[in-house]
Design a protein around this motif. Structure first.
Motif, PDB file in Angstrom:
ATOM      1  N   GLN A  35     -46.901  -7.695  12.579  1.00 40.74           N
ATOM      2  CA  GLN A  35     -47.257  -9.045  13.040  1.00 40.74           C
ATOM      3  C   GLN A  35     -46.494  -9.428  14.311  1.00 40.74           C
ATOM      4  O   GLN A  35     -47.084  -9.817  15.321  1.00 40.74           O
ATOM      5  N   GLY A  91     -44.594  -7.393  16.213  1.00 40.35           N
ATOM      6  CA  GLY A  91     -44.752  -6.359  17.230  1.00 40.35           C
ATOM      7  C   GLY A  91     -46.025  -6.575  18.031  1.00 40.35           C
ATOM      8  O   GLY A  91     -46.036  -6.444  19.270  1.00 40.35           O
ATOM      9  N   ASP A 131     -40.816   7.366  11.883  1.00 38.18           N
ATOM     10  CA  ASP A 131     -40.194   6.589  10.802  1.00 38.18           C
ATOM     11  C   ASP A 131     -38.781   6.244  11.251  1.00 38.18           C
ATOM     12  O   ASP A 131     -37.994   7.150  11.554  1.00 38.18           O
ATOM     13  N   ILE A 132     -38.449   4.944  11.284  1.00 38.53           N
ATOM     14  CA  ILE A 132     -37.138   4.579  11.843  1.00 38.53           C
ATOM     15  C   ILE A 132     -35.981   5.048  10.957  1.00 38.53           C
ATOM     16  O   ILE A 132     -34.840   5.060  11.402  1.00 38.53           O
ATOM     17  N   CYS A 143     -38.804  -4.395  15.616  1.00 41.84           N
ATOM     18  CA  CYS A 143     -39.582  -5.260  14.698  1.00 41.84           C
ATOM     19  C   CYS A 143     -39.986  -4.493  13.450  1.00 41.84           C
ATOM     20  O   CYS A 143     -40.667  -5.057  12.586  1.00 41.84           O
ATOM     21  N   ALA A 163     -39.768  -2.992   9.876  1.00 41.48           N
ATOM     22  CA  ALA A 163     -39.004  -3.364   8.678  1.00 41.48           C
ATOM     23  C   ALA A 163     -39.877  -3.191   7.453  1.00 41.48           C
ATOM     24  O   ALA A 163     -41.110  -3.190   7.550  1.00 41.48           O
ATOM     25  N   VAL A 222     -35.141   1.834   5.501  1.00 42.64           N
ATOM     26  CA  VAL A 222     -35.892   1.232   6.614  1.00 42.64           C
ATOM     27  C   VAL A 222     -35.106   0.072   7.238  1.00 42.64           C
ATOM     28  O   VAL A 222     -35.005  -0.036   8.461  1.00 42.64           O
ATOM     29  N   GLU A 251     -34.131 -15.208   7.544  1.00 44.73           N
ATOM     30  CA  GLU A 251     -33.438 -16.281   6.828  1.00 44.73           C
ATOM     31  C   GLU A 251     -32.974 -15.819   5.447  1.00 44.73           C
ATOM     32  O   GLU A 251     -32.111 -16.451   4.832  1.00 44.73           O
ATOM     33  N   TYR A 277     -34.127  -7.217  -0.397  1.00 40.09           N
ATOM     34  CA  TYR A 277     -34.643  -7.387   0.971  1.00 40.09           C
ATOM     35  C   TYR A 277     -33.566  -7.977   1.881  1.00 40.09           C
ATOM     36  O   TYR A 277     -33.250  -7.428   2.939  1.00 40.09           O
ATOM     37  N   THR A 292     -35.025 -15.011  12.090  1.00 41.76           N
ATOM     38  CA  THR A 292     -36.168 -15.910  12.152  1.00 41.76           C
ATOM     39  C   THR A 292     -36.663 -16.235  10.753  1.00 41.76           C
ATOM     40  O   THR A 292     -36.037 -15.837   9.753  1.00 41.76           O
ATOM     41  N   TRP A 317     -40.344 -17.424   8.244  1.00 44.02           N
ATOM     42  CA  TRP A 317     -41.747 -17.789   7.971  1.00 44.02           C
ATOM     43  C   TRP A 317     -42.661 -17.560   9.182  1.00 44.02           C
ATOM     44  O   TRP A 317     -43.301 -18.476   9.709  1.00 44.02           O
ATOM     45  N   LEU A 318     -42.726 -16.299   9.610  1.00 45.67           N
ATOM     46  CA  LEU A 318     -43.593 -15.962  10.751  1.00 45.67           C
ATOM     47  C   LEU A 318     -45.062 -16.078  10.360  1.00 45.67           C
ATOM     48  O   LEU A 318     -45.434 -15.751   9.229  1.00 45.67           O
TER      49      LEU A 318
HETATM   50  N1  LIG Z   1     -42.946 -12.214   8.302  1.00 49.53           N
HETATM   51  C1  LIG Z   1     -42.011 -13.144   8.122  1.00 49.53           C
HETATM   52  O1  LIG Z   1     -42.273 -14.244   7.614  1.00 49.53           O
HETATM   53  C2  LIG Z   1     -40.598 -12.869   8.559  1.00 49.53           C
HETATM   54  C3  LIG Z   1     -39.624 -13.859   8.335  1.00 49.53           C
HETATM   55  C4  LIG Z   1     -38.308 -13.615   8.741  1.00 49.53           C
HETATM   56  C5  LIG Z   1     -37.988 -12.423   9.364  1.00 49.53           C
HETATM   57  N2  LIG Z   1     -38.948 -11.463   9.554  1.00 49.53           N
HETATM   58  C6  LIG Z   1     -38.561 -10.215  10.225  1.00 49.53           C
HETATM   59  O2  LIG Z   1     -39.345 -10.109  11.389  1.00 49.53           O
HETATM   60  C7  LIG Z   1     -39.566  -8.740  11.683  1.00 49.53           C
HETATM   61  C8  LIG Z   1     -41.052  -8.507  11.912  1.00 49.53           C
HETATM   62  O3  LIG Z   1     -41.752  -8.880  10.737  1.00 49.53           O
HETATM   63  P1  LIG Z   1     -43.349  -8.818  10.658  1.00 49.53           P
HETATM   64  O4  LIG Z   1     -43.806 -10.055   9.992  1.00 49.53           O
HETATM   65  O5  LIG Z   1     -43.901  -8.453  11.983  1.00 49.53           O
HETATM   66  O6  LIG Z   1     -43.508  -7.613   9.638  1.00 49.53           O
HETATM   67  P2  LIG Z   1     -44.755  -6.651   9.397  1.00 49.53           P
HETATM   68  O7  LIG Z   1     -46.003  -7.289   9.866  1.00 49.53           O
HETATM   69  O8  LIG Z   1     -44.621  -6.197   7.983  1.00 49.53           O
HETATM   70  O9  LIG Z   1     -44.454  -5.438  10.386  1.00 49.53           O
HETATM   71  C9  LIG Z   1     -43.464  -4.494  10.116  1.00 49.53           C
HETATM   72  C10 LIG Z   1     -43.806  -3.244  10.880  1.00 49.53           C
HETATM   73  O10 LIG Z   1     -42.846  -2.227  10.566  1.00 49.53           O
HETATM   74  C11 LIG Z   1     -43.550  -1.021  10.293  1.00 49.53           C
HETATM   75  N3  LIG Z   1     -42.725  -0.177   9.455  1.00 49.53           N
HETATM   76  C12 LIG Z   1     -42.482  -0.272   8.131  1.00 49.53           C
HETATM   77  N4  LIG Z   1     -41.679   0.716   7.727  1.00 49.53           N
HETATM   78  C13 LIG Z   1     -41.427   1.483   8.824  1.00 49.53           C
HETATM   79  C14 LIG Z   1     -40.693   2.661   9.041  1.00 49.53           C
HETATM   80  N5  LIG Z   1     -40.032   3.274   8.042  1.00 49.53           N
HETATM   81  N6  LIG Z   1     -40.651   3.173  10.292  1.00 49.53           N
HETATM   82  C15 LIG Z   1     -41.334   2.585  11.310  1.00 49.53           C
HETATM   83  N7  LIG Z   1     -42.046   1.469  11.160  1.00 49.53           N
HETATM   84  C16 LIG Z   1     -42.100   0.917   9.925  1.00 49.53           C
HETATM   85  C17 LIG Z   1     -44.822  -1.486   9.613  1.00 49.53           C
HETATM   86  O11 LIG Z   1     -45.795  -0.485   9.616  1.00 49.53           O
HETATM   87  P3  LIG Z   1     -46.726  -0.312   8.302  1.00 49.53           P
HETATM   88  O12 LIG Z   1     -47.347  -1.635   8.051  1.00 49.53           O
HETATM   89  O13 LIG Z   1     -47.678   0.771   8.728  1.00 49.53           O
HETATM   90  O14 LIG Z   1     -45.807   0.116   7.193  1.00 49.53           O
HETATM   91  C18 LIG Z   1     -45.181  -2.663  10.510  1.00 49.53           C
HETATM   92  O15 LIG Z   1     -45.826  -2.206  11.690  1.00 49.53           O
HETATM   93  C19 LIG Z   1     -38.967  -7.945  10.530  1.00 49.53           C
HETATM   94  O16 LIG Z   1     -37.666  -7.532  10.900  1.00 49.53           O
HETATM   95  C20 LIG Z   1     -38.849  -8.958   9.409  1.00 49.53           C
HETATM   96  O17 LIG Z   1     -37.785  -8.650   8.545  1.00 49.53           O
HETATM   97  C21 LIG Z   1     -40.246 -11.665   9.173  1.00 49.53           C
END
Ligand SMILES: NC(=O)c1ccc[n+]([C@@H]2O[C@H](COP(=O)([O-])OP(=O)(O)OC[C@H]3O[C@@H](n4cnc5c(N)ncnc54)[C@H](OP(=O)(O)O)[C@@H]3O)[C@@H](O)[C@H]2O)c1
Length: 286
Positions: A16, A18, A41-42, A63, A65, A82, A107, A130, A153, A155-156
């Protein structure tokens, strides 16, 4: 090379945030962005190192995770691989080519057991795997890449992902005419991915002092109040949103209940003006 003469490498490009960073970068062309394919894979140090070595960027944005909170609880080894070892691999590889890291955190490093805003140096006390794994990731990045940034950050949301709260809520409101239950005892900072993406690019364009910053929309909201706003602005009857509590919806892993991230430190840098959650929602509606 972008207009600023800067090269950045992005891990987690298909997620999301990224996706939003790629779009924001493409819109400005100030920074030359290379997206690392998902096949890297990171948690694989050699693959991460090879990606960073081949591009030799000035900046690495992480990004990637494991964001499935219940999944992390069920699979702590994968979550740590991860969310903790992945950032360590990225930070070490970046450091070896003189690049700085922007690590995205959450958060969920806080326990949410108080009703006032959290500052960056408030004690972390994650309540689930988590948050534990993300906190370890923060520490790894700061350890291996001291000139790095950790942006926490909350609640994206965005229209590019179907798994965020407003998208799901609107799907529910559209799919029937009945009430939709939303928890009223969970508080956070609703933040469009596009806002955080701009904040990330602003940090790269004029970096403040390195360290941990809270970067989300300003002002906390309950899930219930946000849902009412989503319904109202989406043309649905807001009275269809019905209050429940999180006790009515037990989950595998605990979530922090009340986390309002204070962004005063980030705002004081003058790097980017974070909007209120209301302004952001109205400007960026799905
Ligand atoms: N979403 C929220 O509400 C929220 C809130 C606070 C903080 N964050 C933080 O914001 C950041 C971005 O979140 P997001 O919402 O964009 O998350 P997301 O949509 O779940 O995206 C995470 C990305 O990481 C990839 N990924 C997962 N495991 C991996 C691995 N082992 N190696 C390489 N890539 C991998 C996923 O690919 P696949 O889908 O193919 O596995 C996906 O492209 C994260 O650090 C998250 O902790 C998010």
């Amino acid at each position: 090379m972008g207009r600023l003469g800067l090269k950045a490498l992005l891990f987690g490009a298909s997620g999301q945030l990224g996706t939003a960073i790629s779009a924001a970068c493409a819109a400005t062309s100030d920074i030359e962005l290379t997206c690392v394919p998902r096949s890297v894979d990171i948690s694989d140090a050699a693959k991460v190192s090879a990606s960073v070595e081949s591009e030799r960027p000035q900046w690495v944005i992480n990004c990637a995770a494991m964001t499935n909170v219940d999944g992390a609880h069920e699979n702590p080894a994968i979550a740590m691989g991860v969310n903790a070892l992945g950032p360590a691999n990225i930070a070490r590889a970046a450091e070896s080519v003189g690049a700085r890291v922007i690590q995205i955190s959450t958060e969920a490093v806080f326990d949410g057991e108080r009703t006032s805003a959290y500052a960056e140096d408030d004690a972390c006390n994650p309540v689930a795997v988590y948050g534990i794994s993300k906190l370890a990731g923060e520490m790894m990045v700061r350890l291996y890449n001291p000139s790095s940034f950790v942006l926490r950050t909350s609640w994206l949301y965005s229209s590019n992902s179907g798994v965020n709260f407003p998208t799901r809520l609107l799907q529910q409101l559209n799919s029937h005419d009945g009430p939709v239950s939303v928890v009223t005892d969970v508080v956070g900072n609703a933040t469009p991915s596009a806002v955080l993406a701009e904040a990330v690019l602003a940090v790269i364009a004029s970096p403040p002092d390195p360290g941990v910053y809270h970067a989300c929309c300003v002002g906390a909201v309950t899930k219930f109040d946000w849902a009412v706003e989503i319904a109202r602005t989406g043309g649905f009857d807001p009275s269809r949103i019905v209050q429940v509590t999180s006790a009515d919806y037990p989950t595998v892993a605990l979530r922090p209940k009340y986390v309002d991230l204070s962004c005063e430190k980030f705002l004081a840098t003058g790097v980017y003006l974070l909007p209120t959650w209301q302004d952001a929602w109205r400007a960026d509606r799905l």
